[in-house]
Design a protein around this motif. Structure first.
Motif, PDB file in Angstrom:
ATOM      1  N   LEU A  25       0.877  -1.246  -0.041  1.00 41.11           N
ATOM      2  CA  LEU A  25       0.231   0.151  -0.159  1.00 41.11           C
ATOM      3  C   LEU A  25       0.903   1.265   0.051  1.00 41.11           C
ATOM      4  O   LEU A  25       0.327   2.266  -0.827  1.00 41.11           O
ATOM      5  CB  LEU A  25      -1.061  -0.079   1.281  1.00 41.11           C
ATOM      6  N   ALA A  26       2.058   1.076   0.768  1.00 40.26           N
ATOM      7  CA  ALA A  26       2.896   2.408   0.845  1.00 40.26           C
ATOM      8  C   ALA A  26       3.441   2.692  -0.468  1.00 40.26           C
ATOM      9  O   ALA A  26       3.641   3.692  -0.928  1.00 40.26           O
ATOM     10  CB  ALA A  26       3.971   2.197   1.726  1.00 40.26           C
ATOM     11  N   GLN A  27       4.019   1.665  -1.276  1.00 41.74           N
ATOM     12  CA  GLN A  27       4.319   1.656  -2.676  1.00 41.74           C
ATOM     13  C   GLN A  27       3.230   2.354  -3.433  1.00 41.74           C
ATOM     14  O   GLN A  27       3.693   3.281  -4.582  1.00 41.74           O
ATOM     15  CB  GLN A  27       4.759   0.184  -3.341  1.00 41.74           C
ATOM     16  N   TRP A  65       3.982   6.106  -5.241  1.00 39.98           N
ATOM     17  CA  TRP A  65       3.962   6.162  -6.629  1.00 39.98           C
ATOM     18  C   TRP A  65       3.236   7.514  -7.021  1.00 39.98           C
ATOM     19  O   TRP A  65       3.487   8.311  -7.947  1.00 39.98           O
ATOM     20  CB  TRP A  65       3.843   5.083  -7.536  1.00 39.98           C
ATOM     21  N   VAL A  66       1.833   7.322  -6.466  1.00 43.41           N
ATOM     22  CA  VAL A  66       1.100   8.325  -6.952  1.00 43.41           C
ATOM     23  C   VAL A  66       1.726   9.994  -6.429  1.00 43.41           C
ATOM     24  O   VAL A  66       1.656  10.846  -7.140  1.00 43.41           O
ATOM     25  CB  VAL A  66      -0.247   8.325  -6.353  1.00 43.41           C
ATOM     26  N   LEU A  89      -1.936   5.066 -11.054  1.00 40.75           N
ATOM     27  CA  LEU A  89      -1.575   4.016 -10.356  1.00 40.75           C
ATOM     28  C   LEU A  89      -0.909   2.868 -11.481  1.00 40.75           C
ATOM     29  O   LEU A  89      -1.705   2.547 -12.400  1.00 40.75           O
ATOM     30  CB  LEU A  89      -2.698   3.234  -9.440  1.00 40.75           C
ATOM     31  N   LEU A  90      -0.041   2.051 -10.865  1.00 42.72           N
ATOM     32  CA  LEU A  90       0.762   1.210 -11.634  1.00 42.72           C
ATOM     33  C   LEU A  90       0.512  -0.003 -10.670  1.00 42.72           C
ATOM     34  O   LEU A  90       0.066  -0.194  -9.725  1.00 42.72           O
ATOM     35  CB  LEU A  90       2.144   1.419 -11.731  1.00 42.72           C
ATOM     36  N   SER A  91       0.617  -1.295 -11.491  1.00 44.92           N
ATOM     37  CA  SER A  91       0.250  -2.632 -11.053  1.00 44.92           C
ATOM     38  C   SER A  91       1.403  -3.023 -10.013  1.00 44.92           C
ATOM     39  O   SER A  91       2.545  -2.229  -9.947  1.00 44.92           O
ATOM     40  CB  SER A  91       0.304  -3.746 -12.163  1.00 44.92           C
ATOM     41  N   ASP A 118       7.057  -3.427  -8.114  1.00 43.30           N
ATOM     42  CA  ASP A 118       8.136  -4.069  -7.353  1.00 43.30           C
ATOM     43  C   ASP A 118       9.498  -3.992  -8.113  1.00 43.30           C
ATOM     44  O   ASP A 118      10.450  -3.854  -7.566  1.00 43.30           O
ATOM     45  CB  ASP A 118       7.781  -5.594  -7.196  1.00 43.30           C
ATOM     46  N   GLN A 119       9.397  -3.689  -9.581  1.00 42.88           N
ATOM     47  CA  GLN A 119      10.626  -3.447 -10.286  1.00 42.88           C
ATOM     48  C   GLN A 119      11.053  -2.226 -10.030  1.00 42.88           C
ATOM     49  O   GLN A 119      12.321  -1.819 -10.366  1.00 42.88           O
ATOM     50  CB  GLN A 119      10.326  -3.628 -11.698  1.00 42.88           C
ATOM     51  N   LEU A 120      10.234  -1.094  -9.582  1.00 45.56           N
ATOM     52  CA  LEU A 120      10.444   0.407  -9.685  1.00 45.56           C
ATOM     53  C   LEU A 120      11.369   0.533  -8.151  1.00 45.56           C
ATOM     54  O   LEU A 120      11.949   1.388  -8.000  1.00 45.56           O
ATOM     55  CB  LEU A 120       9.397   1.225  -9.844  1.00 45.56           C
TER      56      LEU A 120
END
Length: 406
Positions: free
Chosen positions: A64-66, A70-71, A83-85, A90-92
């Motif tokens: 949730l923090a990721q 990101w936003v 929002l991204l998947s 996880d890759q970023l």
């Protein structure tokens, strides 16, 4: 009687050599920066997640923090804030910083910081990773306490504060020495006050920088264990040009680390402001113009080059910048590998740009001529070299003739 001066001179030389060796090989001085990769950071992300188990709640809180981070990062950098998947995030994400957390049997409450890989995140947002950043700036943190100046001569709280500072959100490209190896000899109080460009030019070239920044703090203790006042100054260049000054106070000596952390953040803000105002440009004297008396090299004849064609000698490549990945199990391996690389033919400069003790560090190397010759020179020194574009991964070659175990 005539031999005593000779014996005394020999003992003096031996003592001086021992002192210099102790300065170089001291193990209690260096502090490696916690974040040398320049990742984008979003801090203060609050999460409150419930799940069947504590581990599942914690994993859900991090995911949730990721998403939240990101936003925020996307909007901060001018993106749409979509929002991204989770698989993409996880890759970023390159790291999670736990600022504060509470873990229960089925609940996780925390305040987290999220670090995003600068290159990958920049490619998705459509921005250059180094857009708007300054030229590489060598940081020489100078602390005055009790009338004594200190840079890297001993491990100090000012150096540690700069090592703790995360530089990813700053527009200033800091190069922070770890204080190991020859750092204490090259970067000291005497060098900070020396305006001569010749020696400065040699120093910053060793670290792959374009100019130098000198953040200064003067600590004044009211009484032992009592309030501490810090006077901070942002200085720039060999001329020690002041860019700003402020004063902070803490109620006791236990609060000095927090005082210095706040001071680093305020100094970074001053340096970023100076960059926006055009006052942080590299000193032109540190990159002198070419010798007017030098004779240009002859251009080899080519069938495709006509007699009336003009060749711009200044447009010819003068050096290739490579990224060298190498193992750093300890502090000594950093200085040893840098010294070996700098001694290779064709190497103009080499300096560690991202230090990860116990892991893989990055070295910025500028070479003249064909990079393949640099690769062959590494292999001749016993390294295995894997090449991917301008990035070289080196490892020590396994001894030949050794039977595999197991």
């Amino acid at each position: 009687m005539a031999r005593r001066p000779i014996v005394f001179a020999a003992l003096t030389a031996l003592t001086a050599a021992t002192a210099v060796l102790a300065q170089i090989e001291g193990t209690g001085r260096g502090v490696a920066p916690v974040d040398g990769g320049g990742a984008f950071e979003v801090s203060g992300v609050r999460v409150d997640v419930g799940a069947k188990t504590a581990e599942a709640a914690r994993l859900g809180g991090w995911r949730l923090a990721q998403r939240k981070a990101w936003v925020q990062l996307s909007r901060r950098l001018g993106g749409p804030g979509t929002l991204l998947s989770d698989s993409t995030l996880d890759q970023l994400v390159s790291g999670i910083v736990v600022e504060r957390e509470q873990i229960g049997p089925g609940r996780y409450i925390a305040q987290l910081g999220v670090l995003f890989d600068r290159n990958r995140a920049g490619s998705i947002l459509g921005i250059a990773p180094d857009a708007g950043r300054s030229a590489p700036m060598l940081v020489v943190p100078l602390m005055w306490s009790a009338g004594v100046g200190q840079v890297f001569e001993a491990r100090g709280p000012w150096q540690q504060a700069w090592a703790r500072f995360r530089t990813g959100n700053s527009s200033v490209d800091y190069i922070r020495p770890a204080g190991t190896g020859a750092d204490a000899l090259l970067l000291n109080v005497g060098q900070v006050t020396r305006p001569g460009r010749t020696w400065w030019r040699r120093i910053i070239d060793q670290y792959g920088a374009a100019d130098v920044l000198v953040p200064v703090v003067r600590l004044h203790r009211q009484w032992p264990g009592g309030p501490v006042v810090g006077v901070f100054e942002a200085r720039h260049g060999p001329d020690d040009t002041p860019l700003g000054r402020f004063t902070l106070r803490v109620g006791s000596a236990e609060g000095v680390p927090q005082l210095l952390d706040v001071g680093v953040q305020r100094l970074d803000a001053l340096y970023q402001q100076a960059l926006r105002e055009g006052r942080l440009s590299p000193d032109g004297a540190l990159t002198p113009p070419p010798d007017p008396n030098a004779t240009p090299e002859a251009v080899p004849e080519d069938d495709t080059l006509g007699a009336g064609d003009v060749v711009d000698l200044n447009a010819l490549p003068t050096g290739t910048t490579l990224t060298l990945q190498y193992d750093t199990p300890g502090v000594a391996s950093v200085a040893n590998t840098e010294a070996l690389v700098r001694a290779l033919p064709g190497v103009r400069s080499a300096g560690t740009s991202s230090l990860a003790l116990g892991g893989v560090s990055l070295m910025r190397v500028v070479v003249d001529g064909d990079p393949a010759a640099f690769q062959r020179a590494l292999e001749a020194r016993g390294y295995q070299v894997a090449v991917s574009g301008t990035t070289l991964r080196i490892r020590r070659a396994e001894p030949t003739g050794t039977a595999p175990t197991g």
